[in-house]
Motif scaffolding. Structure first.
Motif, PDB file in Angstrom:
ATOM      1  N   GLU A 272       0.786  -1.171  -0.048  1.00  0.00           N
ATOM      2  CA  GLU A 272      -0.150  -0.089   0.056  1.00  0.00           C
ATOM      3  C   GLU A 272       0.868   1.270  -0.017  1.00  0.00           C
ATOM      4  OE1 GLU A 272      -3.773  -1.711   2.693  1.00  0.00           O
ATOM      5  OE2 GLU A 272      -2.192  -0.174   3.629  1.00  0.00           O
ATOM      6  N   LEU A 273       0.553   2.044  -0.737  1.00  0.00           N
ATOM      7  CA  LEU A 273       1.433   3.465  -0.873  1.00  0.00           C
ATOM      8  C   LEU A 273       0.621   4.829  -0.704  1.00  0.00           C
ATOM      9  CD1 LEU A 273       2.662   2.768  -4.551  1.00  0.00           C
ATOM     10  CD2 LEU A 273       3.897   1.834  -2.095  1.00  0.00           C
ATOM     11  N   TRP A 274       1.363   5.558   0.017  1.00  0.00           N
ATOM     12  CA  TRP A 274       0.489   6.749   0.461  1.00  0.00           C
ATOM     13  C   TRP A 274       1.450   7.957   0.825  1.00  0.00           C
ATOM     14  CZ3 TRP A 274       2.030   8.820   5.096  1.00  0.00           C
ATOM     15  CH2 TRP A 274       2.710   7.989   6.093  1.00  0.00           C
ATOM     16  N   ALA A 275       1.217   9.199   0.758  1.00  0.00           N
ATOM     17  CA  ALA A 275       1.810  10.046   1.348  1.00  0.00           C
ATOM     18  C   ALA A 275       1.322  11.367   1.869  1.00  0.00           C
ATOM     19  CB  ALA A 275       2.540  10.604  -0.143  1.00  0.00           C
ATOM     20  N   SER A 276       2.096  12.103   2.749  1.00  0.00           N
ATOM     21  CA  SER A 276       1.502  13.187   3.356  1.00  0.00           C
ATOM     22  C   SER A 276       2.172  14.440   3.172  1.00  0.00           C
ATOM     23  CB  SER A 276       1.576  12.930   4.823  1.00  0.00           C
ATOM     24  OG  SER A 276       1.302  13.943   5.670  1.00  0.00           O
ATOM     25  N   ASN A 277       1.293  15.681   2.905  1.00  0.00           N
ATOM     26  CA  ASN A 277       1.573  16.948   2.624  1.00  0.00           C
ATOM     27  C   ASN A 277       1.199  17.866   3.679  1.00  0.00           C
ATOM     28  OD1 ASN A 277       2.251  19.448   1.368  1.00  0.00           O
ATOM     29  ND2 ASN A 277       0.444  19.223   0.176  1.00  0.00           N
ATOM     30  N   LEU A 278       1.752  18.202   4.684  1.00  0.00           N
ATOM     31  CA  LEU A 278       1.514  19.461   5.810  1.00  0.00           C
ATOM     32  C   LEU A 278       1.567  20.605   5.083  1.00  0.00           C
ATOM     33  CD1 LEU A 278       2.717  17.564   8.943  1.00  0.00           C
ATOM     34  CD2 LEU A 278       0.649  17.457   7.957  1.00  0.00           C
ATOM     35  N   THR A 279       2.153  21.101   3.923  1.00  0.00           N
ATOM     36  CA  THR A 279       1.844  22.233   3.653  1.00  0.00           C
ATOM     37  C   THR A 279       0.371  22.741   2.943  1.00  0.00           C
ATOM     38  OG1 THR A 279       2.277  21.959   1.218  1.00  0.00           O
ATOM     39  CG2 THR A 279       4.142  21.871   2.460  1.00  0.00           C
TER      40      THR A 279
END
Length: 869
Positions: free
Chosen positions: A692-699
């Protein structure tokens, strides 16, 4: 007005101090510093050894059960402005101020007993106008044994307090709880004048300058109410000028108050204060002055709107638990904070700045000041204001069932009022919290606690009467004095029970703690909650710290008597060894063992903080909104959960947390699907692996990236398959990026275990730089041979950067260090990253902080490495 001619003056009483054990025939000796505590002075005169070295802590336990005298003489010049009756025409008052006394102390002036102090967290003020004499004045502080007083109080009440950590008697006294010992710190019961003492002379003074900031939801207007409390002569007619200056220093408004009262200011288009990573930290100056210049008080405050949002989650149980600052939902990521030194007067502004700079460099936007320590020094909160670190502030109660007594109610109320008034102007304060783990304690020990019973009279008659402090005393104080800062009853505190993962915050200790079903750290994704305010894995300090504090080489091994003392809880050795045996191949000499424990801590930190952040999914999907690692700092050499050891040296987990707290993060989770040939079989099972692939962007803006996916053999480092996907990361949330199937000949879970999944997020436009990378390894690591990997370090032309890469296989847990025996140089070199996973063909650029180049030898630096396997 009578007070016109008398300007407030403050005369420090900090020289000439001497001390001795009260019952000793030995002479008084000069103190080592001021403020001070007993252990510092005894060490200074070689009367005790340094408790931090070797096994010395065992030999100094007697100090906490003795009584101590501190005394000095200070001069006082009589003011020659008296009327015929001997009264000062200006109404002058002379007040002795004790900012902190540890803890039970009899204060005498010129042989007369003035006060008995009994709370370490309070400032004590004594009017000595009629007691001072012209010329020398003798001030004596007689410190009783708070430990023995607490034991006597416990005996008198007729029952033993229930508690975790330390000694049951700590529940009866208002002293730093962790001085009694904790599962990361020693028992060292200090006494002494631990904060400054001075003589204040005034006619009228400003006793409190309150700053209440209300930022409207539109963010275009701040309504600021400045309140004044006065003490002294003519307080009803004294005139106080209030001035506000903006962050550039330009005065933007002023007002005047006659006597006690408040003044309202409106700031249009304010420069708002934001947490680290979300904006800047502008600070406004507020100055109050009586009668032109008789007394001036200044405070710096930020203008911001802070909210704790607890609302239903669509389609899920429970409520959210996240902070919103200036209308921006904040993913809170940081650490818990314990007292930074076991001997508190040793703390300097520079040490506070150094500790907190490590936090800020680690992308931490929140610190929880834990309820078993202290309300921190003003310098701590000033620095957090400047760095943009939000503070979750516990009150100093924790891990037990506190007794209910009238004197405790009054003392705790006074302590809360004093510290809330002292700290409330700081924009960093985001939450007041009643205690640490006391409701959890009540539940686990089956105390008489019924959340549905709202009658305080019932609570104080049961065996969990401390509930009164949290739900009445502290709640009333915070809501009265800081109506715009939220209050939380406890940490943890939630729904049907305190550690409910669907409501409030949780302490996630099923990894590590022996009194719960112990989980592998790879299962952290199952142990999440709406806000995880404690979790962690212990490790040994850095090897240089160990070697510096253990003199006997024979004691420098993991199972020595000395190292046993560095384990502050009885299960520590077994727990660490179990996690090591389950996960790593490792050596047993002190260097290998220490490094292996730090590797386990780093891997645990990765599995936890990465999994928690994945659940910050955007509006209406704030499944997990906070990740506070236990703990940032150490106050004493110990095997502990800290990210930096007591010498302020970063452990390997620090670098993992720094990467996982960066604005952009990418992750992969290996899954296996089972297909059985029939419902009964144990052998005819097809197991297929995928990621499973994911990413996070806190900008706060969307980011267009190319997701590069590679499947690489652990041994040999061959890339079996790679692909690139164009993806957009939505702002302030994680984004699911689908799945990646293992290559055809590696889809079976057994063959898939020979591959790592290597991910990179590359900026699609502009420089096309790598924004984040992650290498997902088959688990457990002990089953895989990393011995073929070779690490290459190549210096770059700028003299402070190196390209670091691998060949012959995947290199796991690469630690870089400077090849030198100069500890000062090693500590000065701040790596941009460390504890690296290296895949052939993906070199990483590591820099040494430019601020330390002046300390680098003329010939430059040489880097060396070690890695797992």
């Amino acid at each position: 007005m009578a007070s016109k001619a008398l300007v407030l003056s403050r005369s420090p009483i900090e020289v000439g101090w001497v001390f001795k054990e009260a019952s000793s025939e030995q002479p008084f000796r000069p103190v080592s510093q001021f403020p001070t505590v007993t252990h510092l002075d005894l060490m200074y005169h070689s009367l005790i050894p340094d408790p931090a070295r070797n096994k010395n802590a065992r030999d100094v336990q007697w100090v906490g059960e003795r009584e101590w005298i501190y005394k000095t003489t200070f001069d006082f010049a009589e003011l020659s402005n008296k009327d015929g009756n001997g009264h000062d025409k200006n109404g002058a008052r002379h007040v002795l101020v004790f900012e902190g006394l540890d803890t039970h102390c009899r204060i005498s002036l010129n042989g007369e007993l003035l006060l008995r102090s009994d709370n370490m967290f309070l400032e004590w003020r004594i009017d000595v106008t009629d007691k001072l004499r012209t010329g020398p004045n003798d001030l004596e502080l007689y410190f009783e044994s708070t430990f023995l007083i607490g034991k006597q109080l416990e005996k008198d009440q007729g029952f033993k307090n229930l508690y975790w950590n330390g000694d049951s008697s700590r529940m009866n006294v208002r002293k730093v709880p962790c001085h009694y010992g904790w599962d990361w710190g020693p028992t060292l019961l200090t006494a002494g004048p631990w904060r400054p003492i001075y003589l204040e002379t005034f006619a009228t003074r400003i006793s409190d300058l309150g700053i209440d900031v209300e930022v409207l939801d539109t963010l275009d207007t701040a309504i600021i109410t400045v309140s004044i409390e006065l003490e002294g002569t003519d307080v009803d007619i004294a005139s106080t000028l209030l001035e506000i200056s903006d962050p550039s220093g330009r005065k933007i408004d002023q007002g005047e108050i006659q006597g006690r009262g408040s003044c309202r200011f409106i700031v249009h288009n304010p420069s708002l204060w934001y947490p680290l990573g979300y904006g800047k930290q502008p600070l406004y100056d507020f100055t109050a002055t009586i009668g032109g210049s008789l007394h001036k008080v200044s405070k710096r405050a930020g203008l911001r709107l802070v909210e704790l949002v607890q609302r239903p989650l669509p389609g899920q149980k429970g409520l959210t638990f996240f902070f919103r600052v200036n209308n921006i939902p904040i993913y809170s990521q940081g650490t818990d904070w314990i007292p930074p030194d076991v001997f508190l007067p040793r703390m300097s502004l520079q040490k506070y700045r150094d500790w907190l700079t490590w936090a800020a460099r680690g992308n931490q936007n929140m610190i929880r000041v834990w309820g078993g320590g202290i309300y921190e020094d003003d310098r701590f909160y000033d620095t957090c204001d400047e760095l943009g670190i939000l503070i979750w502030q516990d009150f100093m109660m924790g891990c037990g069932a506190y007794p209910y007594h009238d004197y405790l109610v009054q003392s705790i109320k006074a302590e809360a009022e004093y510290n809330v008034r002292r700290l409330r102007h700081h924009p960093c304060i985001a939450l007041w919290c009643g205690n640490n783990e006391d409701y959890m304690f009540a539940e686990l020990h089956h105390l008489e606690y019924d959340p549905k019973d709202d009658n305080p009279e019932h609570w104080i008659k049961g065996n969990f009467p401390g509930r009164y402090y949290y739900e009445v005393t502290l709640k009333q104080v915070t809501e009265t004095l800081t109506p715009r800062i939220p209050y939380h009853l406890s940490s943890p505190y939630g729904g049907t029970y305190s550690n409910d993962p669907t409501v409030g915050d949780i302490h996630s200790w099923r990894v590590w703690m022996a009194d719960q079903p112990r989980y592998p750290y790879q299962d952290y994704e199952k142990l999440t909650g709406r806000f995880v305010s404690e979790f962690g894995m212990k490790s040994f300090p850095c090897l240089r710290t160990i070697n510096a504090l253990i003199d006997d080489p024979a004691e420098r091994h993991p199972q020595s008597d000395t190292m046993d003392m560095w384990h502050m809880a009885p299960e520590d050795q077994r727990t660490i060894s179990m996690y090591l045996v389950d996960n790593l191949r490792h050596g047993n000499d002190i260097e290998a063992y220490s490094w292996a424990t730090q590797t386990i801590q780093a891997e645990s930190t990765d599995y936890s903080s990465r999994a928690f952040r994945r659940l910050w999914r955007g509006s209406g999907k704030e499944e997990c909104a906070g990740c506070l690692i236990w703990q940032l700092n150490d106050c004493y050499p110990a095997v502990s959960w800290s990210l930096l050891d007591s010498a302020m040296r970063p452990k390997l987990a620090y670098y993992v947390s720094r990467r996982n707290y960066a604005s952009i993060l990418v992750g992969a989770t290996r899954r296996v699907v089972e297909e059985k040939a029939n419902e009964f079989t144990h052998v005819d099972i097809k197991r297929t692996a995928y990621a499973e692939l994911w990413a996070s962007n806190l900008t706060l803006d969307p980011v267009d990236v190319d997701l590069e996916i590679g499947f690489v053999t652990v041994s040999g480092g061959s890339c079996i398959h790679n692909e690139t996907r164009a993806v957009t990361l939505l702002p302030n949330r994680s984004t699911e990026l689908g799945r990646a199937d293992f290559p055809d000949s590696y889809r079976d879970s057994s063959t898939a275990s020979s591959l790592v999944v290597h991910l990179r997020l590359r900026e699609r436009r502009g420089s096309q730089r790598v924004l984040a990378r992650y290498t997902e390894f088959p688990q457990p690591l002990r089953r895989h041979d990393f011995g073929g990997a070779k690490v290459f370090i190549r210096p770059l032309d700028d003299g402070r950067s190196w390209a670091v890469g691998a060949g012959g296989g995947v290199a796991k847990a690469v630690e870089l260090s400077v090849a030198t025996d100069d500890d000062n140089l090693v500590d000065a070199c701040l790596f941009s990253d460390n504890y690296l996973d290296l895949v052939p063909g993906d070199d990483q650029i590591i820099t040494i902080d430019v601020n330390v180049l002046g300390k680098i030898p003329q010939g430059g630096l040489t880097l060396i490495e070690k890695h797992y396997g």
